[in-house]
Every structure is written in structure tokens, then in C-alpha cells.
Design a protein around this motif. Structure first.
Motif, PDB file in Angstrom:
ATOM      1  N   LYS A  84      49.475  -8.645   8.566  1.00 46.30           N
ATOM      2  CA  LYS A  84      49.024 -10.030   8.414  1.00 46.30           C
ATOM      3  C   LYS A  84      48.566 -10.593   9.753  1.00 46.30           C
ATOM      4  O   LYS A  84      47.521 -11.265   9.844  1.00 46.30           O
ATOM      5  CB  LYS A  84      50.159 -10.884   7.840  1.00 46.30           C
ATOM      6  N   LEU A  85      49.323 -10.306  10.804  1.00 47.31           N
ATOM      7  CA  LEU A  85      48.981 -10.816  12.134  1.00 47.31           C
ATOM      8  C   LEU A  85      47.697 -10.171  12.652  1.00 47.31           C
ATOM      9  O   LEU A  85      46.883 -10.833  13.297  1.00 47.31           O
ATOM     10  CB  LEU A  85      50.139 -10.559  13.096  1.00 47.31           C
ATOM     11  N   LEU A  86      47.506  -8.891  12.343  1.00 44.73           N
ATOM     12  CA  LEU A  86      46.289  -8.206  12.783  1.00 44.73           C
ATOM     13  C   LEU A  86      45.052  -8.849  12.162  1.00 44.73           C
ATOM     14  O   LEU A  86      44.046  -9.080  12.848  1.00 44.73           O
ATOM     15  CB  LEU A  86      46.350  -6.721  12.420  1.00 44.73           C
ATOM     16  N   ARG A  87      45.110  -9.153  10.863  1.00 42.45           N
ATOM     17  CA  ARG A  87      43.972  -9.812  10.205  1.00 42.45           C
ATOM     18  C   ARG A  87      43.694 -11.181  10.833  1.00 42.45           C
ATOM     19  O   ARG A  87      42.542 -11.547  11.088  1.00 42.45           O
ATOM     20  CB  ARG A  87      44.235  -9.958   8.705  1.00 42.45           C
ATOM     21  N   GLU A  88      44.771 -11.940  11.090  1.00 38.71           N
ATOM     22  CA  GLU A  88      44.608 -13.277  11.661  1.00 38.71           C
ATOM     23  C   GLU A  88      44.018 -13.196  13.070  1.00 38.71           C
ATOM     24  O   GLU A  88      43.114 -13.969  13.429  1.00 38.71           O
ATOM     25  CB  GLU A  88      45.951 -13.995  11.695  1.00 38.71           C
ATOM     26  N   ARG A  89      44.511 -12.261  13.853  1.00 36.32           N
ATOM     27  CA  ARG A  89      44.007 -12.125  15.225  1.00 36.32           C
ATOM     28  C   ARG A  89      42.565 -11.659  15.261  1.00 36.32           C
ATOM     29  O   ARG A  89      41.796 -12.052  16.145  1.00 36.32           O
ATOM     30  CB  ARG A  89      44.900 -11.158  16.004  1.00 36.32           C
ATOM     31  N   THR A  90      42.184 -10.823  14.289  1.00 36.50           N
ATOM     32  CA  THR A  90      40.797 -10.358  14.234  1.00 36.50           C
ATOM     33  C   THR A  90      39.856 -11.520  13.948  1.00 36.50           C
ATOM     34  O   THR A  90      38.827 -11.687  14.611  1.00 36.50           O
ATOM     35  CB  THR A  90      40.645  -9.260  13.162  1.00 36.50           C
ATOM     36  N   ARG A  91      40.211 -12.348  12.965  1.00 29.60           N
ATOM     37  CA  ARG A  91      39.390 -13.532  12.666  1.00 29.60           C
ATOM     38  C   ARG A  91      39.364 -14.489  13.855  1.00 29.60           C
ATOM     39  O   ARG A  91      38.320 -15.059  14.194  1.00 29.60           O
ATOM     40  CB  ARG A  91      39.919 -14.245  11.426  1.00 29.60           C
ATOM     41  N   SER A  92      40.520 -14.675  14.471  1.00 28.70           N
ATOM     42  CA  SER A  92      40.614 -15.597  15.599  1.00 28.70           C
ATOM     43  C   SER A  92      39.759 -15.130  16.767  1.00 28.70           C
ATOM     44  O   SER A  92      39.061 -15.928  17.409  1.00 28.70           O
ATOM     45  CB  SER A  92      42.081 -15.731  16.036  1.00 28.70           C
ATOM     46  N   LEU A  93      39.784 -13.823  17.037  1.00 24.07           N
ATOM     47  CA  LEU A  93      39.001 -13.291  18.147  1.00 24.07           C
ATOM     48  C   LEU A  93      37.506 -13.445  17.890  1.00 24.07           C
ATOM     49  O   LEU A  93      36.737 -13.772  18.797  1.00 24.07           O
ATOM     50  CB  LEU A  93      39.362 -11.824  18.372  1.00 24.07           C
ATOM     51  N   PHE A  94      37.089 -13.228  16.655  1.00 23.33           N
ATOM     52  CA  PHE A  94      35.687 -13.412  16.286  1.00 23.33           C
ATOM     53  C   PHE A  94      35.260 -14.854  16.577  1.00 23.33           C
ATOM     54  O   PHE A  94      34.212 -15.096  17.186  1.00 23.33           O
ATOM     55  CB  PHE A  94      35.506 -13.078  14.803  1.00 23.33           C
TER      56      PHE A  94
END
Length: 336
Positions: A54-64
Motif C-alpha cells: 500500500k505504501l509503495l503505491r502511495e509513494r509512487t503516485r506521490s513521487l510522480f
């Protein structure tokens, strides 16, 4: 004439910090009109160590969103997520079949991480530089902007490209590492001899791009210094002074000479609030734009989809050349 192509990648395994911005992203933004840029969020590299899904998905969107908030413009670059382009892992496997074991074994970062992980070290961590070579070579870039600590990985990428070209014919451009001398290494706030890193266990070692003004002031106030009066660059015995002055130079936009003259007679009690204000002013427009983008998840998703399609078009073209060169049978066209 066509613009030279660049490729850069960053993991979504932690929050972006000031070192990422001043050492890399700020330069990308400043120069983006002069290049054809591919920026990749390398989420498949992130899972070489355990991740919370869950955190990986959130961080990926956040980084984008944060890349865009920092000033990258999609008319000058393709910004995409690695796992959205399947060609990365296919090419990594093909490279793994031609890369000698001892080339991968000599990687310094692998040795360092293996010491920390022990028996939990994965095959993925060992082959990480081969996937990195695939990431880069799929897009045939001329330049790869990296920090000094990644130079060895770029040399491996170049070796793999040369080996493939020698064995199967001219297929890949041999990329060049593009390492900027100024601001390329922003050091930890708690240890001026170590690079600022999101993996450092101390939150006070770094300033995140989304830190509040109060958090920034607190971290700068606690930053390691010395007891010498006057703040100067380039004294080997004063790495923290050099680092904090460099951060001030890069966030204020002043020259090294201007900063040296301004701060030569200051004490730390006078300089630290000045530095904190400069950092806060630099990050304020980034944080404002980030919040605007983050509040529109549908818009972010569509941008991800569009850019993944652009990246796939280029990556598949390269991958097909590799398949043909290595002798794989295609279902397209004639079987003769």
C-alpha cells in the motif's frame, strides 16, 4: 538537429529530500528544454528490499506528482513508472544471459547492501545493476545524469551495451554519465562526510521536500556544526560548514563568492535562521503545486497512462531490435 536524449531514474522507496532536489531535479528542470528527457520512477528496483504494498503505491503516485511540482514539464519529458513498461524486465533477463557473473559481483553498492541484509539478500538485489542497464538502454540516451556514487553502475551499463553490440551487431547507443560538479552531493545534516540519504535512520539528517516550515527550522537548528567563529567553504576540517554553505548557495541563487563574503563573519546562531528561511522559500512553490496535483487523483492517473504509452512506444522499438538480433522468432510478418 534532434535534441540529445537523457534518461534518469529514482526509486519511490522514501520521500524526496533536499539532496535529491538540489543535486539532481533542480538541474533537470533548468536544462529540460535542451534535451529529450525520459524520467522513470523505478518501482521494480524498490522491491529488491521488502516494501509495504500500500505504501509503495502511495509513494509512487506521490513521487510522480512531486516531480511535476518541482517543475518538470511534460512537453519536454516523458515521466513514467517502470512497472508500466514490461520491456524493462524482459530486456533485463536478456542482458542477464550475456553478463558475466564477475561483472555483477564487483558492484560496490551490492557488496555494501549484502553486508546489511546477510542471508536475506535477494537475487534481485544482485541483478539490480543489470535491470538498471536495461532501464537506460531501452531509451538509447546519450546522457545519464547521476551522482558520483552511481558512476560504477553506468560503467557496467556501458560494458553490457558494448558486449551486446560486439556479439549481435550495432544495437545500442553507448551512454555517457553526466555528473555535475556543483551541488551534486548534498551531505547529511548530522554528518557532513556522508551523503544526505532517505535510508538514514535519523529524520534530522535530511529535509524532505514536503516538510513544513516549522520542521525545516527545527532540523536546521539541530544540524551539526562546529565551534569555530566565521563560516567558510572548502576547509577539510569543517565538512558541515561546507555543506550548509552549499545548501544556502543553491537555495538562495547566490554565487559561491557572494555567500563566502556574506557569511564569513557570521556565527551559527545568525546563519542557521538565514539558511532555514532560504530553504523554506525554495520549497514553498513546490509544496503548493504538489497539493494542487495531489487533490486531483483522476488527473494524475490519466497523466500516468499517457506517459506510460509514450515510454512503451520507444521501449518496444528497442526491444524488438534486440529480439531480432538475438534470433527470437517473431509472429509478425513472414516466417521465412
Amino acid at each position: 538537429m534532434a535534441k540529445p536524449r537523457t534518461f534518469s531514474g529514482i526509486q519511490p522507496s522514501g520521500e524526496l529530500h533536499l539532496g535529491n532536489y538540489l543535486g539532481a531535479i533542480k538541474n533537470w528542470v533548468a536544462d529540460q528544454e535542451h534535451y529529450e528527457n525520459f524520467f522513470c520512477i523505478v518501482d521494480q528496483h524498490a522491491v529488491t528490499v521488502p516494501q509495504d504494498p500500500k505504501l509503495l503505491r502511495e509513494r509512487t503516485r506521490s513521487l510522480f506528482a512531486l516531480y511535476l511540482a518541482c517543475g518538470l514539464k511534460l512537453e519536454y519529458c516523458v515521466l513514467f513508472v517502470q512497472s508500466h513498461v514490461p520491456a524493462h524486465t524482459e530486456l533485463a533477463w536478456l542482458f542477464a544471459t550475456i553478463t558475466p557473473m564477475n561483472w555483477a559481483e564487483r558492484m560496490i553498492q551490492y557488496k555494501e547492501k549484502k553486508e546489511k541484509q546477510g542471508e536475506e539478500t535477494s537475487v534481485g538485489l544482485f541483478s539490480y545493476p543489470i535491470l538498471q542497464a536495461a532501464d537506460i538502454l531501452l531509451y538509447q540516451p546519450k546522457y545519464v545524469p547521476v551522482g558520483e556514487d552511481q558512476r560504477q553502475h553506468i560503467e557496467l551499463c556501458r560494458d553490457i551495451a558494448r558486449r551486446f553490440n560486439d556479439r549481435f551487431g550495432q544495437t545500442f547507443v553507448i551512454p555517457e554519465a553526466f555528473i555535475r560538479p556543483q551541488g551534486a552531493r548534498i551531505m547529511s545534516l548530522t554528518d557532513g562526510t556522508r551523503k544526505m540519504s532517505k535510508s538514514d535512520p535519523s529524520e534530522f539528517s535530511r529535509i524532505h521536500l514536503l516538510d513544513s516550515p516549522d520542521a525545516i527550522r527545527k532540523k536546521i537548528q539541530k544540524a551539526k556544526t562546529d565551534s569555530i567563529r566565521g563560516i567558510t567553504f572548502d576547509d577539510p576540517a569543517r565538512p558541515e560548514a561546507h555543506n550548509l554553505l552549499t545548501i544556502y548557495m543553491l537555495t538562495s541563487g547566490k554565487s559561491k563568492e557572494e555567500v563566502a563574503a556574506e557569511c564569513a563573519g557570521m556565527g551559527w546562531a545568525q546563519f542557521k535562521p538565514l539558511l532555514a528561511d532560504s530553504i523554506i522559500a525554495t520549497l514553498e512553490p513546490i509544496q503548493k503545486r504538489y497539493q494542487e496535483l495531489w487533490s486531483e487523483p483522476g488527473y494524475l492517473h490519466e497523466l500516468m497512462r499517457e506517459n506510460a504509452a509514450k515510454a512503451r512506444a520507444v521501449a518496444e522499438q528497442t526491444l524488438q531490435k534486440v529480439r531480432d538480433a538475438m534470433g527470437f522468432l517473431s509472429l509478425e510478418g513472414s516466417l521465412t
